[in-house]
Motif scaffolding. Sequence first.
Motif: not given
Length: 279
Positions: A119-139
């Motif tokens: 088991v490897r613990r991984l970081d998570l990106l969470v937004d204010e609406s409880d949406g999650v991002v595992l890898g990355g996001l782009s704009i």
Amino acid sequence: MSDHDQLLVVIDPVARRMDGESVRIAKDVLCGGSEAKICLPEGPEEFARALARRGHRRPVVVGDDRALLRAVALLHRDRRLGDGALGLVPVGSSVQLAHSLGVPAGPVAAARAVLDGVVRRLDLLVDESDGVVLGGLSIPAARAVARAEASVWNACRSLVRTLVRPAPAGPAARAHRLRVEADGVLLADLDRPVEAVSVRADRDGRAEVLIRHPSATEAVRTSALTVTVSGPDFRYRADTHVTGPVRTRTWTVRPGAWGLTLPVTAGAETWAEGRQDGS
């Protein structure tokens, strides 16, 4: 794996339709090496119920990146993401995210990693609406479309080189008026449009932020715990999903928020390969 480790194998319906043979192989390997309960949900609601009622069983998802994202989002919203770890056997047409996280290709190798991995613990990106991002996001979200349009223009230029008139120039990079803050520090403002913004959980408890300006030769890079983007309506692509339009969004890093069972040899090399495009 412990003799007492029992699995709940949730097989996504899309995977069953697209590649039944890989699903069958994954089932055979998992059931041959553990006590496994097989669940065949027909849609998102049954998928959610299966995870919610897993009890002490360790969940294993057989499916593509969207199935993985659905599972992580459901467990996060139930505040049970930190309980144990997920297993994943990637099956489907979109499995790039799974591989970038270190999950091996092929149903046999991936299923063996579920049974014998760590088991490897991984970081998570969470937004204010409880949406999650595992890898990355782009704009903006249409960045991939812009690349495709550029390829079409290149093909057109090659085709018309034999004509008298010169070929048209390719599409210019679009500028977007966005305000970007990282841990409260202003990195970009509305008076200096940007070409693209990307944010990625960097596996060190922070997020890597990359900002490209149309007129600059080098991108602005920094790391932060919290990133806020605001401005006129914009869309963004987070992992496989396009969201928007929104006018503001804040992402916060949750260090080690979720666990994924990976091969013992999976390490930083795979993560680095998944970050080559900086998005």
